[in-house]
Write a protein that holds these residues in place. Structure first.
Motif, PDB file in Angstrom:
ATOM      1  N   ALA B  10     -69.228  26.358 -12.009  1.00 59.20           N
ATOM      2  CA  ALA B  10     -68.783  25.952 -13.344  1.00 59.20           C
ATOM      3  C   ALA B  10     -67.904  27.026 -13.988  1.00 59.20           C
ATOM      4  O   ALA B  10     -67.143  26.744 -14.903  1.00 59.20           O
ATOM      5  CB  ALA B  10     -69.985  25.656 -14.237  1.00 59.20           C
ATOM      6  N   GLU B  11     -68.026  28.273 -13.497  1.00 62.76           N
ATOM      7  CA  GLU B  11     -67.175  29.358 -13.997  1.00 62.76           C
ATOM      8  C   GLU B  11     -66.182  29.790 -12.929  1.00 62.76           C
ATOM      9  O   GLU B  11     -65.567  30.846 -13.047  1.00 62.76           O
ATOM     10  CB  GLU B  11     -68.053  30.541 -14.410  1.00 62.76           C
ATOM     11  N   LEU B  12     -66.063  28.991 -11.889  1.00 62.44           N
ATOM     12  CA  LEU B  12     -65.161  29.251 -10.752  1.00 62.44           C
ATOM     13  C   LEU B  12     -65.504  30.551 -10.033  1.00 62.44           C
ATOM     14  O   LEU B  12     -64.650  31.193  -9.430  1.00 62.44           O
ATOM     15  CB  LEU B  12     -63.699  29.272 -11.207  1.00 62.44           C
ATOM     16  N   LYS B  13     -66.778  30.954 -10.124  1.00 70.01           N
ATOM     17  CA  LYS B  13     -67.221  32.121  -9.360  1.00 70.01           C
ATOM     18  C   LYS B  13     -67.873  31.565  -8.098  1.00 70.01           C
ATOM     19  O   LYS B  13     -69.061  31.205  -8.104  1.00 70.01           O
ATOM     20  CB  LYS B  13     -68.233  32.933 -10.163  1.00 70.01           C
ATOM     21  N   ILE B  14     -67.083  31.461  -7.031  1.00 75.66           N
ATOM     22  CA  ILE B  14     -67.612  30.780  -5.852  1.00 75.66           C
ATOM     23  C   ILE B  14     -67.599  31.667  -4.624  1.00 75.66           C
ATOM     24  O   ILE B  14     -67.650  31.209  -3.519  1.00 75.66           O
ATOM     25  CB  ILE B  14     -66.834  29.467  -5.567  1.00 75.66           C
ATOM     26  N   GLY B  15     -67.539  32.961  -4.804  1.00 78.05           N
ATOM     27  CA  GLY B  15     -67.638  33.862  -3.664  1.00 78.05           C
ATOM     28  C   GLY B  15     -66.295  34.050  -2.973  1.00 78.05           C
ATOM     29  O   GLY B  15     -65.494  33.136  -2.883  1.00 78.05           O
ATOM     30  N   GLU B  16     -66.108  35.276  -2.453  1.00 77.80           N
ATOM     31  CA  GLU B  16     -64.799  35.602  -1.859  1.00 77.80           C
ATOM     32  C   GLU B  16     -64.440  34.732  -0.679  1.00 77.80           C
ATOM     33  O   GLU B  16     -63.305  34.273  -0.549  1.00 77.80           O
ATOM     34  CB  GLU B  16     -64.818  37.076  -1.398  1.00 77.80           C
ATOM     35  N   GLU B  17     -65.453  34.499   0.210  1.00 75.98           N
ATOM     36  CA  GLU B  17     -65.113  33.776   1.433  1.00 75.98           C
ATOM     37  C   GLU B  17     -64.726  32.337   1.134  1.00 75.98           C
ATOM     38  O   GLU B  17     -63.924  31.733   1.846  1.00 75.98           O
ATOM     39  CB  GLU B  17     -66.271  33.816   2.437  1.00 75.98           C
ATOM     40  N   PHE B  18     -65.221  31.763   0.039  1.00 77.97           N
ATOM     41  CA  PHE B  18     -64.903  30.376  -0.272  1.00 77.97           C
ATOM     42  C   PHE B  18     -63.639  30.241  -1.109  1.00 77.97           C
ATOM     43  O   PHE B  18     -63.114  29.150  -1.252  1.00 77.97           O
ATOM     44  CB  PHE B  18     -66.092  29.689  -0.938  1.00 77.97           C
ATOM     45  N   LEU B  19     -63.156  31.361  -1.648  1.00 78.42           N
ATOM     46  CA  LEU B  19     -61.856  31.307  -2.309  1.00 78.42           C
ATOM     47  C   LEU B  19     -60.768  31.062  -1.265  1.00 78.42           C
ATOM     48  O   LEU B  19     -59.732  30.491  -1.559  1.00 78.42           O
ATOM     49  CB  LEU B  19     -61.588  32.607  -3.064  1.00 78.42           C
ATOM     50  N   LYS B  20     -61.025  31.510  -0.021  1.00 80.08           N
ATOM     51  CA  LYS B  20     -60.033  31.329   1.041  1.00 80.08           C
ATOM     52  C   LYS B  20     -60.192  29.970   1.722  1.00 80.08           C
ATOM     53  O   LYS B  20     -59.304  29.513   2.406  1.00 80.08           O
ATOM     54  CB  LYS B  20     -60.208  32.440   2.100  1.00 80.08           C
ATOM     55  N   ALA B  21     -61.342  29.324   1.545  1.00 79.83           N
ATOM     56  CA  ALA B  21     -61.601  28.059   2.246  1.00 79.83           C
ATOM     57  C   ALA B  21     -60.841  26.924   1.575  1.00 79.83           C
ATOM     58  O   ALA B  21     -60.621  26.932   0.371  1.00 79.83           O
ATOM     59  CB  ALA B  21     -63.088  27.761   2.252  1.00 79.83           C
ATOM     60  N   LYS B  22     -60.443  25.946   2.400  1.00 75.98           N
ATOM     61  CA  LYS B  22     -59.797  24.755   1.837  1.00 75.98           C
ATOM     62  C   LYS B  22     -60.882  23.758   1.443  1.00 75.98           C
ATOM     63  O   LYS B  22     -61.755  23.447   2.240  1.00 75.98           O
ATOM     64  CB  LYS B  22     -58.873  24.133   2.884  1.00 75.98           C
ATOM     65  N   CYS B  23     -60.848  23.281   0.203  1.00 75.48           N
ATOM     66  CA  CYS B  23     -61.806  22.280  -0.257  1.00 75.48           C
ATOM     67  C   CYS B  23     -61.246  20.895   0.042  1.00 75.48           C
ATOM     68  O   CYS B  23     -60.033  20.683  -0.001  1.00 75.48           O
ATOM     69  CB  CYS B  23     -62.076  22.416  -1.745  1.00 75.48           C
ATOM     70  N   LEU B  24     -62.128  19.963   0.325  1.00 78.33           N
ATOM     71  CA  LEU B  24     -61.729  18.596   0.656  1.00 78.33           C
ATOM     72  C   LEU B  24     -62.382  17.615  -0.300  1.00 78.33           C
ATOM     73  O   LEU B  24     -63.564  17.737  -0.616  1.00 78.33           O
ATOM     74  CB  LEU B  24     -62.156  18.257   2.090  1.00 78.33           C
ATOM     75  N   MET B  25     -61.601  16.626  -0.755  1.00 76.22           N
ATOM     76  CA  MET B  25     -62.154  15.572  -1.604  1.00 76.22           C
ATOM     77  C   MET B  25     -62.958  14.600  -0.740  1.00 76.22           C
ATOM     78  O   MET B  25     -62.703  14.472   0.464  1.00 76.22           O
ATOM     79  CB  MET B  25     -61.034  14.805  -2.305  1.00 76.22           C
ATOM     80  N   ASN B  26     -63.882  13.885  -1.365  1.00 75.74           N
ATOM     81  CA  ASN B  26     -64.684  12.897  -0.639  1.00 75.74           C
ATOM     82  C   ASN B  26     -63.795  11.879   0.072  1.00 75.74           C
ATOM     83  O   ASN B  26     -64.077  11.464   1.206  1.00 75.74           O
ATOM     84  CB  ASN B  26     -65.621  12.157  -1.594  1.00 75.74           C
ATOM     85  N   CYS B  27     -62.700  11.452  -0.594  1.00 71.13           N
ATOM     86  CA  CYS B  27     -61.839  10.434   0.010  1.00 71.13           C
ATOM     87  C   CYS B  27     -61.127  10.982   1.255  1.00 71.13           C
ATOM     88  O   CYS B  27     -60.907  10.254   2.230  1.00 71.13           O
ATOM     89  CB  CYS B  27     -60.838   9.883  -1.000  1.00 71.13           C
ATOM     90  N   GLU B  28     -60.783  12.269   1.234  1.00 71.64           N
ATOM     91  CA  GLU B  28     -60.144  12.868   2.408  1.00 71.64           C
ATOM     92  C   GLU B  28     -61.146  12.963   3.562  1.00 71.64           C
ATOM     93  O   GLU B  28     -60.820  12.650   4.713  1.00 71.64           O
ATOM     94  CB  GLU B  28     -59.626  14.272   2.060  1.00 71.64           C
ATOM     95  N   VAL B  29     -62.367  13.389   3.245  1.00 70.73           N
ATOM     96  CA  VAL B  29     -63.398  13.487   4.276  1.00 70.73           C
ATOM     97  C   VAL B  29     -63.705  12.096   4.830  1.00 70.73           C
ATOM     98  O   VAL B  29     -63.934  11.943   6.032  1.00 70.73           O
ATOM     99  CB  VAL B  29     -64.675  14.148   3.707  1.00 70.73           C
ATOM    100  N   SER B  30     -63.674  11.091   3.970  1.00 68.56           N
ATOM    101  CA  SER B  30     -63.935   9.722   4.417  1.00 68.56           C
ATOM    102  C   SER B  30     -62.920   9.292   5.468  1.00 68.56           C
ATOM    103  O   SER B  30     -63.284   8.720   6.508  1.00 68.56           O
ATOM    104  CB  SER B  30     -63.889   8.777   3.216  1.00 68.56           C
ATOM    105  N   LEU B  31     -61.635   9.567   5.228  1.00 64.81           N
ATOM    106  CA  LEU B  31     -60.603   9.196   6.202  1.00 64.81           C
ATOM    107  C   LEU B  31     -60.814   9.937   7.522  1.00 64.81           C
ATOM    108  O   LEU B  31     -60.691   9.362   8.606  1.00 64.81           O
ATOM    109  CB  LEU B  31     -59.219   9.517   5.645  1.00 64.81           C
ATOM    110  N   ILE B  32     -61.140  11.236   7.416  1.00 67.23           N
ATOM    111  CA  ILE B  32     -61.326  12.050   8.623  1.00 67.23           C
ATOM    112  C   ILE B  32     -62.512  11.531   9.436  1.00 67.23           C
ATOM    113  O   ILE B  32     -62.413  11.314  10.651  1.00 67.23           O
ATOM    114  CB  ILE B  32     -61.555  13.535   8.241  1.00 67.23           C
ATOM    115  N   LEU B  33     -63.641  11.328   8.784  1.00 68.67           N
ATOM    116  CA  LEU B  33     -64.850  10.930   9.506  1.00 68.67           C
ATOM    117  C   LEU B  33     -64.744   9.489  10.027  1.00 68.67           C
ATOM    118  O   LEU B  33     -65.232   9.182  11.121  1.00 68.67           O
ATOM    119  CB  LEU B  33     -66.084  11.079   8.614  1.00 68.67           C
ATOM    120  N   GLU B  34     -64.097   8.611   9.255  1.00 67.60           N
ATOM    121  CA  GLU B  34     -63.916   7.229   9.727  1.00 67.60           C
ATOM    122  C   GLU B  34     -63.041   7.198  10.970  1.00 67.60           C
ATOM    123  O   GLU B  34     -63.301   6.423  11.895  1.00 67.60           O
ATOM    124  CB  GLU B  34     -63.278   6.378   8.615  1.00 67.60           C
ATOM    125  N   HIS B  35     -61.998   8.018  10.975  1.00 68.36           N
ATOM    126  CA  HIS B  35     -61.112   8.084  12.146  1.00 68.36           C
ATOM    127  C   HIS B  35     -61.886   8.547  13.368  1.00 68.36           C
ATOM    128  O   HIS B  35     -61.769   7.986  14.461  1.00 68.36           O
ATOM    129  CB  HIS B  35     -59.946   9.033  11.844  1.00 68.36           C
TER     130      HIS B  35
END
Lengths: 184, 139
Positions: B10-35
Motif C-alpha cells: 500500500a506504500e509501494l514498499k515491496i522489497g528490492e528484488e520485487f522492484l526488478k520483477a515484472k508484475c502481471l495482471m490477472n488477464c495477462e496470466v489468464s491468456l498465458i495459462l489458457e494457451h
C-alpha cells in the motif's frame, strides 16, 4: 500479485543420470528442477510457482554423499505471492462465528476475522452468514474484495497463509455479474 | 525481520528484488495459462493430469476474475496504463480491480495520491479509468 521473477534453487541429481563421460546433461537438470518445483509447490520468498519461463544458468556440480550431485540453478518463473497492503479477491468457503475463510487462487487459507469486518454481525438461521447494516451479506460462495493485512509462510504445508481485512473503502462483498467461470 | 516489517504494498514498499520483477495482471496470466492448457489438451486427452494443483487453481482464478478476455483488449490496457507513470505493481492492481471512480482508485492504490496529485491529476486518473472502461465496453 502475479510476477515474473528470477529464482535460485538447488537441484539434486543422482549419479545414474550422468552420461558415459560423467557429465550431467542439461535435460536431466531441467527435468529434476521441474519435478522439484511441482512437488514443492511454493517458496517462502517467491510464492506459488506457476511455471518456468527461462533457464538462465546452471552452476558447477557439488558432490553430496557418494551418489548425488547438487547444482545451483538460476531460472525465471511466474509466481503468485500475496503482499501486505495488496487488494485481492477471494471466495468464502468456510464460516464460523469468529470470521470466514476465503480461498484466492492457489491460496486456501485467507482468514477474515469478524474484528476486521466492521458493521457485520454473525447470523445463523439455518445458513451461517455475516450480515451488514446495509443488508449486504458475506456467506459461502460470496466473492469478497479484501486487503492483505499480513502473510505467514507455513513450512509444513508449504502454503502462504493470509490475514485479511475489509475495513476500508471499496472493500467487502462484490457483485460478480458477468464474471462467470469455474467453482474454485 | 526489519525488512519484512517495512514491506507494505500500500506504500509501494515491496522489497528490492520485487522492484526488478515484472508484475502481471490477472488477464495477462489468464491468456498465458489458457494457451499452455490448450497446448496440453492437444497432447493429451486429460490435460489436468499433467498440471500441478497450483496451475489448475490459478487458471480457474484468473479465468473467473479477469476483467478483460480479448488478447487485443489486454494489450490495450497494458499500453494505456503504461502511459501514466505508474509503478508495475500499481498498474497491475488497477488492471485487476478496474476501479470506477477516482476515489475508489485511490482507495485501492493509495500511492497514486501520495505523489502530490492536484485537481489536474485527478482528471488524469478519471480519464485513465474512463479509457479502461471504454476498452471493456468495446472488447
Amino acid at each position: 500479485m502475479f510476477r515474473e521473477v528470477e529464482c535460485l534453487s538447488h537441484v539434486v541429481i543422482h549419479s545414474k543420470d550422468l552420461n558415459t563421460k560423467g557429465v550431467c546433461p542439461t535435460s536431466s537438470v531441467v527435468t529434476n528442477l521441474l519435478k522439484q518445483l511441482t512437488n514443492l509447490k511454493a517458496y517462502e520468498e517467491f510464492g506459488y510457482v506457476l511455471g518456468v519461463t527461462k533457464l538462465k544458468a546452471i552452476g558447477n556440480a557439488r558432490k553430496i554423499g557418494s551418489t548425488k550431485y547438487m547444482f545451483l540453478v538460476a531460472f525465471n518463473c511466474r509466481t503468485l505471492l500475496p503482499m501486505k497492503g495488496e487488494v485481492m479477491i477471494g471466495i468464502v468457503h468456510s464460516i464460523s462465528r469468529y470470521g470466514v475463510f476465503l480461498k484466492s487462487g492457489p491460496m486456501k487459507i485467507v482468514y477474515l476475522s469478524i474484528r476486521k469486518m466492521p458493521n457485520y454481525s454473525y447470523v445463523d438461521e439455518g445458513k451461517p452468514m455475516f450480515l451488514c447494516n446495509d443488508m449486504s451479506r458475506i456467506e459461502k460462495g460470496v466473492v469478497v474484495r479484501f486487503v492483505v493485512l499480513a502473510t505467514r509462510w507455513s513450512q509444513r504445508t508449504r502454503d502462504h497463509n493470509v490475514l485479511a481485512s475489509i475495513d476500508g473503502d471499496s472493500l467487502g462483498p462484490v457483485a460478480t455479474a458477468g464474471l462467470d467461470g469455474f467453482d474454485l | 525481520m526489519s525488512a519484512e516489517e517495512e514491506e507494505n504494498a500500500a506504500e509501494l514498499k515491496i522489497g528490492e528484488e520485487f522492484l526488478k520483477a515484472k508484475c502481471l495482471m490477472n488477464c495477462e496470466v489468464s491468456l498465458i495459462l489458457e494457451h499452455k492448457y490448450e497446448q496440453l489438451q492437444q497432447m493429451s486427452e486429460d490435460p489436468l493430469n499433467h498440471v500441478s494443483q497450483v496451475f489448475e487453481k490459478s487458471l480457474q482464478y484468473v479465468k473467473r476474475f479477469s476483467r478483460y478476455k480479448n488478447p487485443d483488449a489486454v494489450r490495450q490496457v497494458r499500453e494505456l496504463l503504461s502511459g501514466y507513470q505508474l509503478a508495475e505493481f500499481e498498474l497491475c492492481v488497477l488492471g485487476n480491480l478496474c476501479p470506477e471512480t477516482v476515489e475508489e482508485a485511490i482507495a485501492m492504490v493509495p500511492t497514486i495520491k501520495s505523489r502530490g496529485r492536484g485537481h489536474d491529476d485527478d482528471e488524469a486518473i478519471e480519464k485513465m479509468l474512463n479509457d479502461m472502461s471504454m476498452i471493456k465496453k468495446f472488447e
